[in-house]
Design an enzyme around this catalytic site. Sequence first.
Site, PDB file in Angstrom:
ATOM      1  N   ASP A 174     -16.678 -70.060 -99.828  1.00  0.00           N
ATOM      2  CA  ASP A 174     -16.080 -70.526 -98.592  1.00  0.00           C
ATOM      3  C   ASP A 174     -17.120 -71.395 -97.895  1.00  0.00           C
ATOM      4  OD1 ASP A 174     -14.597 -70.643 -96.190  1.00  0.00           O
ATOM      5  OD2 ASP A 174     -13.796 -68.646 -96.576  1.00  0.00           O
TER       6      ASP A 174
ATOM      7  N   ASP B 262     -13.304 -74.656 -95.152  1.00  0.00           N
ATOM      8  CA  ASP B 262     -12.820 -74.178 -93.865  1.00  0.00           C
ATOM      9  C   ASP B 262     -12.460 -75.371 -92.965  1.00  0.00           C
ATOM     10  OD1 ASP B 262     -12.760 -71.616 -92.201  1.00  0.00           O
ATOM     11  OD2 ASP B 262     -13.950 -72.918 -90.899  1.00  0.00           O
TER      12      ASP B 262
ATOM     13  N   GLU C  46      -8.598 -75.730 -96.419  1.00  0.00           N
ATOM     14  CA  GLU C  46      -7.788 -74.991 -95.449  1.00  0.00           C
ATOM     15  C   GLU C  46      -7.270 -76.012 -94.456  1.00  0.00           C
ATOM     16  OE1 GLU C  46      -8.021 -71.622 -91.958  1.00  0.00           O
ATOM     17  OE2 GLU C  46      -9.542 -73.149 -92.164  1.00  0.00           O
TER      18      GLU C  46
ATOM     19  N   HIS D  14      -7.555 -63.469 -94.275  1.00  0.00           N
ATOM     20  CA  HIS D  14      -8.328 -62.774 -93.243  1.00  0.00           C
ATOM     21  C   HIS D  14      -7.984 -63.217 -91.823  1.00  0.00           C
ATOM     22  CE1 HIS D  14     -10.178 -66.594 -93.862  1.00  0.00           C
ATOM     23  NE2 HIS D  14     -10.887 -66.438 -92.759  1.00  0.00           N
ATOM     24  N   ASP D  15      -7.026 -64.121 -91.688  1.00  0.00           N
ATOM     25  CA  ASP D  15      -6.614 -64.586 -90.361  1.00  0.00           C
ATOM     26  C   ASP D  15      -5.218 -64.085 -89.985  1.00  0.00           C
ATOM     27  OD1 ASP D  15      -8.952 -66.103 -90.049  1.00  0.00           O
ATOM     28  OD2 ASP D  15      -8.060 -67.863 -91.000  1.00  0.00           O
TER      29      ASP D  15
HETATM   30  C1  NOJ Z   1     -10.670 -70.773 -90.318  1.00  0.00           C
HETATM   31  C2  NOJ Z   1     -11.096 -69.434 -90.821  1.00  0.00           C
HETATM   32  O1  NOJ Z   1     -10.163 -68.996 -91.778  1.00  0.00           O
HETATM   33  C3  NOJ Z   1     -11.192 -68.531 -89.624  1.00  0.00           C
HETATM   34  O2  NOJ Z   1     -11.412 -67.200 -90.005  1.00  0.00           O
HETATM   35  C4  NOJ Z   1     -12.282 -69.035 -88.733  1.00  0.00           C
HETATM   36  O3  NOJ Z   1     -12.303 -68.272 -87.560  1.00  0.00           O
HETATM   37  C5  NOJ Z   1     -12.087 -70.501 -88.367  1.00  0.00           C
HETATM   38  N1  NOJ Z   1     -11.708 -71.294 -89.482  1.00  0.00           N
HETATM   39  C6  NOJ Z   1     -13.360 -71.081 -87.811  1.00  0.00           C
HETATM   40  O4  NOJ Z   1     -14.313 -71.199 -88.825  1.00  0.00           O
END
Ligand code: NOJ
Length: 536
Positions: free
Chosen positions: A99, A203, A262, A327-328
């Site tokens: 990541d 990311d 992402e 994880h979000d």
């Molecule tokens: C996306 C990530 O998936 C998330 O967990 C993170 O808080 C934000 N980007 C900032 O890096």
Amino acid sequence: MDDFLWWRDGVIYQVYPRSFCDTNGDGLGDLPGITSRLDYLAGLGVDAIWLSPFYPTPDADFGYDISDHTAVDPRFGALEDFDTLVREAHRRGLRVVLDLALNHTSDRHPWFIESRSGRDHPKRDWFIWRRPRPGRRHAPPNNWQASFGGTAWEYDAASGEVYLHLFTRQQPDVNWRNPDLRQAQLDVVRFWLERGVDGFRLDVFNAYFKDERLRSNPFKPGLRAFDRQVHLHDMDQPEMAPLLAELRTILDGYPERYAVGETYLSTPDKAASYCGAEKLHAAFSFDFIRHVPFFPWTPGWIVRQLLRRDASFDRAGVWPTTVLGNHDQRRTASRYGRGEDDRMAKIAMTILLTVRGTPFMYYGEEIGMRNLRLRRSELMDPPGVKYWPLDIGRDGCRTPMQWDATPGAGFSSGRPWIRLHPNAAWRNVAIQDGDPGSLLNFTRQLLALRRASPALQRGEFVPPARTPPGLLVYQRRSPAGTVLVALNFTRWKRRMDLPPGAWRLALGDGRLISENPARPGRLELPPLGLALLDGG
Ligand code: NOJ
Ligand code: CA
């Protein structure tokens, strides 16, 4: 298949390192812990692991605020542990995806500390600094919002200027327009490629560049201030194209390397536009988890999402991805299912692994881990802390992996950094391993089926013709064979006619009924049941 390509035809499993397995009892998962579980992952039948950040971090955003991009946080291990992990993964045929959070650093990253140290420092321009607008006290230069709340500009009293951060104020955005910063970032990519990693998850890559003139975003209605603007000028800028081309050239200098972006505030068209030659291999379009105020999760809605996504990706000539959890997001099984019943989780797993696109499986999804409801005082995640109860944050989907029924769930002999889900005592790998009907064993069988089936990996998606309401039925078709997937979303037993063909039940609790051999076959599905039929 001899042209098997791991990132297109395989399945990628996301590990959140601090919650996977702790080997030294400090309550935090670590790299040796992941290595110790590689046999489990290889046995599960996935092809690659994506590791959420394990770099040194002050944890303002739990690893996504990085203070050194080319090191391992000592709490998670050392570079040697990383090398061992990669070696051991490769030995088992598992690829390793890292990541990379290159949109911002931690405010404790040496680059930012230097940048902050003075207006004339050579690294000042590595971040995005501006004079506040005259008039109101420290008035920000535009209306941009941090996605975790408040203005995106933070005042620095020492220099009298503000810096930009699209996430927490401890995550200053870097200035990709600065050539030295750009080189330093690409060196990070090279560093890990040289260490043998197979790919990257980037990311919020589409936010790297911001409008050169920093124009304010136009207004639109929305709930939080961040949602009350069209993100026209703070992301998706044209300068991204040459950077992606350069990145791709670096990746192509090594065999079978991969990058998945992402896509922030994604739509299928937007995600697809970033993929292809001289661009990324893939980008998330999040068709099942983003941009809908609620999740209808009905056969009709799912098919519409799939067709919309496939149309965008086909137009661009690129391969889609499928994501149900990460994880979000609230845990998949909690989002779509009811209580501890796993029948809907099996349906969701079937969709993840049998529609077109590279599946991304979030750790614990294979045992149906549920979201943990935390008390307000237990919240750690910045958006939850700020917006509770409107937004409860993301802690609930990051609880320790549930390996067995021991007090630490086989995750840790110490006190876990975040509370274990109370269902760990009965919902865990050890128990499901011994239960032939468990979600875990179902997932293993489905992964094995997928691995042996060119139709499930690469086949065309044939949407449902007419099916009884409440059923989702589709086929995957390739020259080498056809698979029919039938999912019963209702709480009643359902029967359906099968298309002509010699269907054989490959997996599931459905039943083939042969009433009259002269007529096309029929399928019976129990409530919330499913069937995968092999058409030869
Ligand atoms: C996306 C990530 O998936 C998330 O967990 C993170 O808080 C934000 N980007 C900032 O890096
Ligand atoms: Ca540890």
